[in-house]
Write an enzyme that holds these catalytic residues in place. Structure first.
Site, PDB file in Angstrom:
ATOM      1  N   GLU A  39       0.820  -1.217   0.000  1.00 37.84           N
ATOM      2  CA  GLU A  39       0.000   0.000   0.000  1.00 37.84           C
ATOM      3  C   GLU A  39       0.854   1.268   0.000  1.00 37.84           C
ATOM      4  OE1 GLU A  39      -3.106  -0.011  -0.494  1.00 37.84           O
ATOM      5  OE2 GLU A  39      -3.597  -2.124  -0.118  1.00 37.84           O
TER       6      GLU A  39
ATOM      7  N   ARG B 292     -17.840  -0.907   5.548  1.00 40.49           N
ATOM      8  CA  ARG B 292     -18.941  -1.545   4.812  1.00 40.49           C
ATOM      9  C   ARG B 292     -19.556  -2.679   5.628  1.00 40.49           C
ATOM     10  NH1 ARG B 292     -18.788  -5.472   1.234  1.00 40.49           N
ATOM     11  NH2 ARG B 292     -16.522  -5.548   1.333  1.00 40.49           N
TER      12      ARG B 292
ATOM     13  N   CYS C 139      -8.038  -2.092   7.992  1.00 43.50           N
ATOM     14  CA  CYS C 139      -6.662  -2.083   7.481  1.00 43.50           C
ATOM     15  C   CYS C 139      -6.177  -0.661   7.228  1.00 43.50           C
ATOM     16  CB  CYS C 139      -6.544  -2.926   6.215  1.00 43.50           C
ATOM     17  SG  CYS C 139      -6.644  -4.696   6.576  1.00 43.50           S
TER      18      CYS C 139
ATOM     19  N   HIS D 108      -1.220  -5.904   1.726  1.00 45.49           N
ATOM     20  CA  HIS D 108      -2.420  -6.737   1.604  1.00 45.49           C
ATOM     21  C   HIS D 108      -2.082  -8.026   0.854  1.00 45.49           C
ATOM     22  CE1 HIS D 108      -5.695  -3.608   2.505  1.00 45.49           C
ATOM     23  NE2 HIS D 108      -6.040  -4.690   3.172  1.00 45.49           N
TER      24      HIS D 108
HETATM   25  N1  PCA Z   1      -8.264  -7.100   6.201  1.00 43.61           N
HETATM   26  C1  PCA Z   1      -9.221  -6.048   6.482  1.00 43.61           C
HETATM   27  C2  PCA Z   1      -9.175  -5.831   7.966  1.00 43.61           C
HETATM   28  C3  PCA Z   1      -8.433  -6.989   8.520  1.00 43.61           C
HETATM   29  C4  PCA Z   1      -7.835  -7.663   7.363  1.00 43.61           C
HETATM   30  O1  PCA Z   1      -7.055  -8.622   7.395  1.00 43.61           O
HETATM   31  C5  PCA Z   1      -9.040  -4.809   5.617  1.00 43.61           C
HETATM   32  O2  PCA Z   1      -8.528  -4.928   4.501  1.00 43.61           O
HETATM   33  O3  PCA Z   1      -9.438  -3.725   6.024  1.00 43.61           O
END
Ligand code: PCA
Length: 206
Positions: free
Chosen positions: A80, A90, A143, A168
């Site tokens: 990111e 959401r 996240c 991610h």
């Molecule tokens: N993914 C979520 C929150 C926790 C996770 O592992 C997100 O992308 O916000």
């Protein structure tokens, strides 16, 4: 030896596993590129997630911080670029919080750039044969909350020199294997591939 704090979220949204947690368990205790990897588990709960990172930073005094979360549906490892000052959930978090267009930090800047070498991290993973890319949005759920919150925490604690950011990762194959129909058709990446990717990624740190 330098220390890398790497965090993985607990399962959320009806899942029984989170690939991020499975991955960081595999990386815990390893020495990679002169870093001892210290792993921590993080609740998928607004502000509690941030409290967990704050305590870990105080306890470990890391030289770098990588937060890891699941991005169901993404096909590759995504690093990111930016965290933004908004919580717009959401689905509720694991304690039922569902803020709509609320700030993470009331008086914070609208965004922070991740301070990890994101381009080099992606390049290293691709060179190792692992699909990876830069992502320009971590969403508006827990996240992004934790990415923005961690960067704000470090900035306001005089620790902005500690490189920090968010990665991610896709679903695990095991998560799709228990689903049916179209819901089982999302892309996946196995934990061994994730470990290989993250090892190459950590080699990109100074
Ligand atoms: N993914 C979520 C929150 C926790 C996770 O592992 C997100 O992308 O916000």
């Amino acid at each position: 030896m330098k220390k890398l704090l790497i965090t993985g979220f607990q399962p959320f949204g009806g899942e029984t596993v989170n690939p991020a947690l499975e991955l960081v368990k595999q990386l815990a205790g390893k020495n990679i590129n002169g870093y001892e990897v210290v792993a921590r588990e993080i609740p998928v709960v607004r502000y509690e997630a941030l409290d967990a990172v704050r305590s870990a930073v105080d306890e470990i005094s890391p030289d770098a911080v990588i937060i890891v979360g699941q991005a169901g549906g993404r096909p590759d490892i995504t690093v990111e670029r930016i965290g933004i000052d908004v919580d717009d959930f959401r689905i509720p978090d694991n304690k039922g919080n569902q803020p709509v267009d609320e700030p993470v930090a009331k008086d914070g800047p609208i965004a922070y750039w991740a301070t990890l070498p994101i381009k080099k991290m992606v390049a290293n993973m691709k060179a190792a044969g692992i699909p990876a890319s830069v992502s320009n949005s971590a969403g508006t759920y827990v996240c992004n909350h934790l990415l923005y919150g961690t960067l704000h925490l470090l900035a306001t604690a005089g620790k902005a020199h500690i490189p920090a950011g968010f990665v991610h990762i896709p679903y695990l194959p095991e998560q799709m294997a228990v689903r049916k129909g179209i819901e089982s058709q999302y892309p996946t990446m196995g934990v061994e591939t994730l470990v290989k990717g993250f090892t190459a990624m950590i080699e990109a740190l100074d």
